[in-house]
Write a protein that holds these residues in place. Sequence first.
Motif, PDB file in Angstrom:
ATOM      1  N   HIS A   1      53.124  36.788  12.161  1.00  0.00           N
ATOM      2  CA  HIS A   1      52.706  35.712  12.159  1.00  0.00           C
ATOM      3  C   HIS A   1      52.526  35.203  13.746  1.00  0.00           C
ATOM      4  O   HIS A   1      51.378  34.743  14.235  1.00  0.00           O
ATOM      5  CB  HIS A   1      53.467  34.224  11.455  1.00  0.00           C
ATOM      6  N   THR A   2      53.828  35.638  14.654  1.00  0.00           N
ATOM      7  CA  THR A   2      53.699  35.310  15.989  1.00  0.00           C
ATOM      8  C   THR A   2      52.661  36.143  16.580  1.00  0.00           C
ATOM      9  O   THR A   2      51.895  35.777  17.532  1.00  0.00           O
ATOM     10  CB  THR A   2      55.013  35.615  16.407  1.00  0.00           C
ATOM     11  N   PHE A   3      52.603  37.567  16.132  1.00  0.00           N
ATOM     12  CA  PHE A   3      51.730  38.576  16.586  1.00  0.00           C
ATOM     13  C   PHE A   3      50.308  37.804  16.496  1.00  0.00           C
ATOM     14  O   PHE A   3      49.469  38.127  17.368  1.00  0.00           O
ATOM     15  CB  PHE A   3      51.812  39.991  15.882  1.00  0.00           C
ATOM     16  N   LEU A   4      49.877  37.551  15.411  1.00  0.00           N
ATOM     17  CA  LEU A   4      48.640  37.120  15.071  1.00  0.00           C
ATOM     18  C   LEU A   4      48.109  36.198  15.849  1.00  0.00           C
ATOM     19  O   LEU A   4      47.123  35.754  16.362  1.00  0.00           O
ATOM     20  CB  LEU A   4      48.298  36.887  13.659  1.00  0.00           C
ATOM     21  N   GLN A   5      49.009  35.101  16.075  1.00  0.00           N
ATOM     22  CA  GLN A   5      48.858  33.815  16.888  1.00  0.00           C
ATOM     23  C   GLN A   5      48.629  34.375  18.429  1.00  0.00           C
ATOM     24  O   GLN A   5      47.566  33.696  19.017  1.00  0.00           O
ATOM     25  CB  GLN A   5      49.918  32.998  16.691  1.00  0.00           C
ATOM     26  N   ARG A   6      49.616  35.114  18.886  1.00  0.00           N
ATOM     27  CA  ARG A   6      49.451  35.739  20.169  1.00  0.00           C
ATOM     28  C   ARG A   6      48.004  36.243  20.529  1.00  0.00           C
ATOM     29  O   ARG A   6      47.399  36.084  21.589  1.00  0.00           O
ATOM     30  CB  ARG A   6      50.387  36.429  20.665  1.00  0.00           C
ATOM     31  N   TRP A   7      47.758  37.298  19.486  1.00  0.00           N
ATOM     32  CA  TRP A   7      46.426  37.768  19.914  1.00  0.00           C
ATOM     33  C   TRP A   7      45.302  37.033  19.450  1.00  0.00           C
ATOM     34  O   TRP A   7      44.103  37.352  20.095  1.00  0.00           O
ATOM     35  CB  TRP A   7      46.373  38.960  19.002  1.00  0.00           C
ATOM     36  N   GLY A   8      45.288  36.084  18.763  1.00  0.00           N
ATOM     37  CA  GLY A   8      44.326  34.960  18.471  1.00  0.00           C
ATOM     38  C   GLY A   8      44.045  34.532  19.902  1.00  0.00           C
ATOM     39  O   GLY A   8      42.941  34.023  20.405  1.00  0.00           O
ATOM     40  N   ILE A   9      45.057  33.863  20.492  1.00  0.00           N
ATOM     41  CA  ILE A   9      45.039  33.435  21.889  1.00  0.00           C
ATOM     42  C   ILE A   9      44.395  34.142  22.955  1.00  0.00           C
ATOM     43  O   ILE A   9      43.627  33.611  23.639  1.00  0.00           O
ATOM     44  CB  ILE A   9      46.419  32.635  22.110  1.00  0.00           C
ATOM     45  N   PHE A  10      44.892  35.415  22.963  1.00  0.00           N
ATOM     46  CA  PHE A  10      44.266  36.276  23.774  1.00  0.00           C
ATOM     47  C   PHE A  10      42.749  36.455  23.601  1.00  0.00           C
ATOM     48  O   PHE A  10      42.239  36.494  24.481  1.00  0.00           O
ATOM     49  CB  PHE A  10      44.867  37.776  23.477  1.00  0.00           C
ATOM     50  N   VAL A  11      42.339  36.606  22.366  1.00  0.00           N
ATOM     51  CA  VAL A  11      40.818  36.595  22.216  1.00  0.00           C
ATOM     52  C   VAL A  11      40.104  35.440  22.344  1.00  0.00           C
ATOM     53  O   VAL A  11      38.929  35.206  23.103  1.00  0.00           O
ATOM     54  CB  VAL A  11      40.534  37.052  20.670  1.00  0.00           C
ATOM     55  N   ALA A  12      40.697  34.135  22.122  1.00  0.00           N
ATOM     56  CA  ALA A  12      40.183  32.954  22.420  1.00  0.00           C
ATOM     57  C   ALA A  12      39.885  32.876  23.873  1.00  0.00           C
ATOM     58  O   ALA A  12      38.679  32.326  24.430  1.00  0.00           O
ATOM     59  CB  ALA A  12      40.851  31.945  21.962  1.00  0.00           C
ATOM     60  N   LEU A  13      40.769  33.134  24.745  1.00  0.00           N
ATOM     61  CA  LEU A  13      40.839  33.182  26.149  1.00  0.00           C
ATOM     62  C   LEU A  13      39.678  34.033  26.824  1.00  0.00           C
ATOM     63  O   LEU A  13      39.097  33.733  27.651  1.00  0.00           O
ATOM     64  CB  LEU A  13      41.975  33.516  26.894  1.00  0.00           C
ATOM     65  N   ARG A  14      39.459  35.135  26.158  1.00  0.00           N
ATOM     66  CA  ARG A  14      38.673  36.143  26.903  1.00  0.00           C
ATOM     67  C   ARG A  14      37.113  36.348  26.156  1.00  0.00           C
ATOM     68  O   ARG A  14      36.264  37.013  26.508  1.00  0.00           O
ATOM     69  CB  ARG A  14      39.174  37.527  26.869  1.00  0.00           C
ATOM     70  N   ARG A  15      36.935  35.497  25.088  1.00  0.00           N
ATOM     71  CA  ARG A  15      35.569  35.647  24.415  1.00  0.00           C
ATOM     72  C   ARG A  15      34.542  34.958  25.318  1.00  0.00           C
ATOM     73  O   ARG A  15      33.300  35.330  24.933  1.00  0.00           O
ATOM     74  CB  ARG A  15      35.495  35.309  23.003  1.00  0.00           C
ATOM     75  N   TYR A  16      34.812  34.110  25.991  1.00  0.00           N
ATOM     76  CA  TYR A  16      33.744  33.581  26.888  1.00  0.00           C
ATOM     77  C   TYR A  16      33.962  34.167  28.121  1.00  0.00           C
ATOM     78  O   TYR A  16      34.948  33.937  28.997  1.00  0.00           O
ATOM     79  CB  TYR A  16      34.393  31.997  27.043  1.00  0.00           C
ATOM     80  N   PRO A  17      32.873  34.921  28.620  1.00  0.00           N
ATOM     81  CA  PRO A  17      32.977  35.392  29.911  1.00  0.00           C
ATOM     82  C   PRO A  17      33.416  34.749  31.295  1.00  0.00           C
ATOM     83  O   PRO A  17      34.279  34.972  31.931  1.00  0.00           O
ATOM     84  CB  PRO A  17      31.461  36.032  30.397  1.00  0.00           C
ATOM     85  N   GLU A  18      32.974  33.386  31.273  1.00  0.00           N
ATOM     86  CA  GLU A  18      33.352  32.511  32.402  1.00  0.00           C
ATOM     87  C   GLU A  18      34.896  32.229  32.323  1.00  0.00           C
ATOM     88  O   GLU A  18      35.628  31.896  33.364  1.00  0.00           O
ATOM     89  CB  GLU A  18      32.393  31.253  32.346  1.00  0.00           C
ATOM     90  N   ARG A  19      35.376  31.880  31.107  1.00  0.00           N
ATOM     91  CA  ARG A  19      36.702  31.572  30.946  1.00  0.00           C
ATOM     92  C   ARG A  19      37.649  32.762  31.385  1.00  0.00           C
ATOM     93  O   ARG A  19      38.772  32.587  31.979  1.00  0.00           O
ATOM     94  CB  ARG A  19      36.897  31.332  29.586  1.00  0.00           C
ATOM     95  N   ALA A  20      37.107  33.891  30.764  1.00  0.00           N
ATOM     96  CA  ALA A  20      38.099  35.123  31.292  1.00  0.00           C
ATOM     97  C   ALA A  20      37.857  35.477  32.771  1.00  0.00           C
ATOM     98  O   ALA A  20      39.144  35.834  33.294  1.00  0.00           O
ATOM     99  CB  ALA A  20      37.331  36.284  30.505  1.00  0.00           C
ATOM    100  N   ARG A  21      37.027  35.316  33.541  1.00  0.00           N
ATOM    101  CA  ARG A  21      36.612  35.352  34.595  1.00  0.00           C
ATOM    102  C   ARG A  21      37.722  34.293  35.652  1.00  0.00           C
ATOM    103  O   ARG A  21      38.486  34.839  36.338  1.00  0.00           O
ATOM    104  CB  ARG A  21      35.253  35.325  35.242  1.00  0.00           C
ATOM    105  N   ARG A  22      37.640  33.324  35.235  1.00  0.00           N
ATOM    106  CA  ARG A  22      38.501  32.242  35.790  1.00  0.00           C
ATOM    107  C   ARG A  22      39.877  32.365  35.334  1.00  0.00           C
ATOM    108  O   ARG A  22      40.866  32.210  36.404  1.00  0.00           O
ATOM    109  CB  ARG A  22      38.114  30.508  35.159  1.00  0.00           C
ATOM    110  N   LEU A  23      40.425  33.035  34.003  1.00  0.00           N
ATOM    111  CA  LEU A  23      41.639  33.265  33.962  1.00  0.00           C
ATOM    112  C   LEU A  23      42.236  34.359  34.774  1.00  0.00           C
ATOM    113  O   LEU A  23      43.362  34.223  35.480  1.00  0.00           O
ATOM    114  CB  LEU A  23      41.741  33.890  32.609  1.00  0.00           C
ATOM    115  N   HIS A  24      41.383  35.179  35.110  1.00  0.00           N
ATOM    116  CA  HIS A  24      41.799  36.430  36.245  1.00  0.00           C
ATOM    117  C   HIS A  24      41.989  36.014  37.431  1.00  0.00           C
ATOM    118  O   HIS A  24      42.774  36.373  38.055  1.00  0.00           O
ATOM    119  CB  HIS A  24      40.708  37.368  35.770  1.00  0.00           C
ATOM    120  N   GLU A  25      41.037  34.920  37.701  1.00  0.00           N
ATOM    121  CA  GLU A  25      40.939  34.467  39.312  1.00  0.00           C
ATOM    122  C   GLU A  25      42.376  33.546  39.225  1.00  0.00           C
ATOM    123  O   GLU A  25      42.928  33.818  40.331  1.00  0.00           O
ATOM    124  CB  GLU A  25      39.754  33.570  39.349  1.00  0.00           C
ATOM    125  N   LEU A  26      42.886  32.893  38.300  1.00  0.00           N
ATOM    126  CA  LEU A  26      43.982  32.127  38.373  1.00  0.00           C
ATOM    127  C   LEU A  26      45.173  32.821  38.449  1.00  0.00           C
ATOM    128  O   LEU A  26      46.089  32.659  39.063  1.00  0.00           O
ATOM    129  CB  LEU A  26      44.175  31.120  37.215  1.00  0.00           C
TER     130      LEU A  26
END
Length: 119
Positions: free
Chosen positions: A61-86
């Motif tokens: 369950h923890t694994f699925l939650q963590r990777w769901g958040i990983f995907v949610a953060l990176r499926r929007y290119p602008e959000r992924a870019r901003r995350l990397h910048e931060l």
Amino acid sequence: MSTQPIEDSHDEPLFPMPPLTEQALRVAVRSLGLSAAVRFEEEFHSAWQEAVQTDSTVPMHTFLQRWGIFVALRRYPERARRLHELETAVAEASSVEDARCAAAEIGVLLDAARREVAA
């Protein structure tokens, strides 16, 4: 730290948010990059092993939650870019205050990703 908006309203997702299943997340992570896919597989096997050893579903369950958040953060290119910048801003911060500001904005991005995963 910058006051630019966290998400550009014109930023379209690369793909719909997948369900929190091993296979759906695996497909999504593969589309985001090879290094992430390798890490996903390594963590999946570790979580599976721990689940078997402890006779508990919590590691999966923890694994699925963590990777769901990983995907949610990176499926929007602008959000992924901003995350990397931060993340870079935190790593290269010249003061604790600069690092805190960048980290706080990362927290906002994480909250948005958690809401997507929970929806």
